[in-house]
Write an enzyme that holds these catalytic residues in place. Structure first.
Site, PDB file in Angstrom:
ATOM      1  N   ARG A 126      77.511  11.127 -15.619  1.00  0.00           N
ATOM      2  CA  ARG A 126      78.861  10.728 -15.276  1.00  0.00           C
ATOM      3  C   ARG A 126      79.352  11.490 -14.051  1.00  0.00           C
ATOM      4  O   ARG A 126      78.933  12.590 -13.779  1.00  0.00           O
ATOM      5  CB  ARG A 126      79.766  11.000 -16.490  1.00  0.00           C
ATOM      6  CG  ARG A 126      81.151  10.422 -16.394  1.00  0.00           C
ATOM      7  CD  ARG A 126      81.842  10.460 -17.753  1.00  0.00           C
ATOM      8  NE  ARG A 126      83.254  10.144 -17.630  1.00  0.00           N
ATOM      9  CZ  ARG A 126      84.202  11.054 -17.470  1.00  0.00           C
ATOM     10  NH1 ARG A 126      83.875  12.338 -17.429  1.00  0.00           N
ATOM     11  NH2 ARG A 126      85.462  10.700 -17.361  1.00  0.00           N
ATOM     12  N   LYS A 148      75.431  20.754 -24.949  1.00  0.00           N
ATOM     13  CA  LYS A 148      75.198  19.334 -24.680  1.00  0.00           C
ATOM     14  C   LYS A 148      73.788  18.925 -25.063  1.00  0.00           C
ATOM     15  O   LYS A 148      72.806  19.453 -24.559  1.00  0.00           O
ATOM     16  CB  LYS A 148      75.466  19.025 -23.202  1.00  0.00           C
ATOM     17  CG  LYS A 148      75.432  17.530 -22.893  1.00  0.00           C
ATOM     18  CD  LYS A 148      76.055  17.242 -21.548  1.00  0.00           C
ATOM     19  CE  LYS A 148      76.068  15.760 -21.222  1.00  0.00           C
ATOM     20  NZ  LYS A 148      76.798  15.461 -19.982  1.00  0.00           N
ATOM     21  N   ARG A 152      87.372  19.992 -20.135  1.00  0.00           N
ATOM     22  CA  ARG A 152      86.644  21.241 -20.289  1.00  0.00           C
ATOM     23  C   ARG A 152      87.374  22.125 -21.300  1.00  0.00           C
ATOM     24  O   ARG A 152      88.587  22.360 -21.145  1.00  0.00           O
ATOM     25  CB  ARG A 152      86.534  22.007 -18.955  1.00  0.00           C
ATOM     26  CG  ARG A 152      85.549  21.388 -17.975  1.00  0.00           C
ATOM     27  CD  ARG A 152      84.117  21.627 -18.424  1.00  0.00           C
ATOM     28  NE  ARG A 152      83.167  21.099 -17.460  1.00  0.00           N
ATOM     29  CZ  ARG A 152      82.694  19.867 -17.461  1.00  0.00           C
ATOM     30  NH1 ARG A 152      83.107  19.008 -18.385  1.00  0.00           N
ATOM     31  NH2 ARG A 152      81.833  19.471 -16.567  1.00  0.00           N
TER      32      ARG A 152
END
Length: 324
Positions: A119, A184, A320
Site C-alpha cells: 500500500r 506484520k 500508526r
C-alpha cells in the site's frame, strides 16, 4: 525452473540423475543449478561427487493441488486460476488482464514477484518459493465508492483462516495489515477501477509471510514476522493455505457485493488490536492524534480527538500506534 522442481524436496540429487531426467549434459546441470540459485536467491549446496541439494526444501505451488483442496461447493467461484514461477506483480498482472476482459473470479498466484507492491507505493519483499503472493479479480455492478470497506472485510477472512490453522493472537490493524503479536504477518492491497455509478472491478492482493529470510527482509521498515516464527506451529502446506485463502476470499467478495461491510464489522472488532489505544493518523502532509474509536459500518476509522469524533477513509491515510 525445471531444475528447482527436481531439487525442491531438499534431498541430494546427483548430477547424472538430474542430467538424465532433464535431458541435458552434466555441465548444463551445473550451469542451471548455479544460475537458478543466483537469479532466484536460493541457497544450493554442491556436495563433491554426490550432487546438489537446496539448503531449505520448498513446497512449490501447484494449481491442481490448490483446486483439489477447495471444497466443491466453493470451487465454482474461481473462474480461472493462474500460477506463475516469476512475475512483476500479481496485482499489476490482473489489472492488465482485467482491461483485456479477464472474468470475475480470476485468481493469480506466483512463486516470486520482481516488483511486488504494498500500500501507498511501498515495495513488498517477495522472495522465491516461500510466501503467499495472491491476487483476485472481481467485478461488481456497484460503483467504486461503495467498495471502501472491502479490504477490511478481506482482512477478517485472512485472520479467520490463520486462526483456524491454529495460529494464536492474530490481529488486524486498520485498514489492511494482518498481525501476529503486533508484528506484520500479511498485508492487503485493494485496487479499483470503474465508472462512478458502476460497473467496477477490483483486484484484491494479499502478501502473506510464511518463511521470510532475515537477509531478504532487511529493507522492511516496520516490525514483521512470518509463520515459521510462530512458536509451536507445525509446518503449514502452502498449497492448502492458498486454497483456504481462495475459498474464504471469494466468499467475502460474493457476500460484500450483496451486503457491504456491515456484516463483517463484528469480526473486525474481534480482531482489531488498536481500538481504545492512542494512535496517529498520517494524511498527506498532516497528522492527527487521538484514541482509536473503532470503525463505521462503511469501514471508515473513527478517531476520538478530545471528544470530537473524526472519520477517515481507508484509501487516504496511514495509521500508526503511538508507541511505534
Amino acid at each position: 525452473m525445471r531444475i528447482i522442481r527436481r531439487l525442491a524436496d531438499g534431498e541430494l540429487h546427483s548430477g547424472a540423475d538430474l542430467a538424465q531426467a532433464l535431458g541435458v549434459s552434466r555441465a548444463a546441470v551445473w550451469k542451471a543449478v548455479h544460475k537458478a540459485g543466483e537469479i532466484l536467491g536460493l541457497e544450493v549446496r554442491s556436495v563433491r561427487g554426490r550432487g546438489y541439494r537446496l539448503v531449505a526444501p520448498l513446497e512449490l505451488l501447484d494449481a491442481e493441488r490448490i483446486l483439489a483442496a477447495i471444497p466443491h461447493q466453493a470451487r465454482h467461484r474461481i473462474e480461472r486460476l493462474e500460477v506463475y514461477a516469476d512475475i512483476d506483480s500479481t496485482n499489476s498482472h490482473l489489472m492488465r488482464e482485467a482491461q483485456q476482459g479477464a472474468p470475475s473470479g480470476t485468481l493469480c498466484l506466483a512463486e516470486r514477484q520482481r516488483a511486488g507492491r504494498g500500500r501507498r507505493g511501498r515495495t513488498w519483499i517477495s522472495p522465491f518459493g516461500t510466501n503467499i503472493y495472491l491476487s483476485l479479480l472481481w467485478r461488481y455492478p456497484l460503483g467504486p465508492a461503495v467498495l471502501g470497506g472491502l479490504s477490511l472485510a478481506a482482512g477478517t477472512a485472512v485472520a479467520g483462516v490463520l486462526e483456524a490453522e491454529g495460529i494464536p493472537d492474530i490481529g488486524l490493524k486498520w485498514p489492511n495489515d494482518v498481525l501476529w503479536h503486533r508484528r506484520k504477518l500479511a498485508g492487503l492491497l485493494l485496487e479499483v477501477a470503474g465508472e462512478a455509478q458502476g460497473p467496477s472491478l477490483v483486484v484484491l492482493g494479499l502478501g502473506l509471510n510464511t518463511r521470510l529470510p532475515a537477509a531478504q527482509a532487511a529493507a522492511i521498515d516496520q516490525p514483521w514476522t512470518d509463520l515459521d516464527s510462530v512458536a509451536e506451529l507445525g509446518a503449514i502446506s502452502r498449497n492448502r493455505l492458498a486454497a483456504r485463502l481462495a475459498e474464504r476470499l471469494t466468499d467475502i467478495m460474493v457476500r460484500y457485493g450483496g451486503d457491504g461491510f456491515g456484516p463483517f464489522l463484528p469480526a473486525w472488532e474481534r480482531f482489531d488490536r488498536y481500538r481504545g489505544e492512542p494512535v496517529t493518523i498520517h494524511l498527506a502532509d498532516q497528522s492527527f492524534s487521538g484514541m482509536h474509536a473503532g470503525v463505521t459500518p462503511q469501514g471508515a476509522l473513527r478517531l476520538d480527538m478530545d471528544g470530537n469524533i473524526r472519520t477517515f477513509q481507508a484509501g487516504e491515510v496511514s495509521l500508526r500506534p503511538n508507541a511505534i
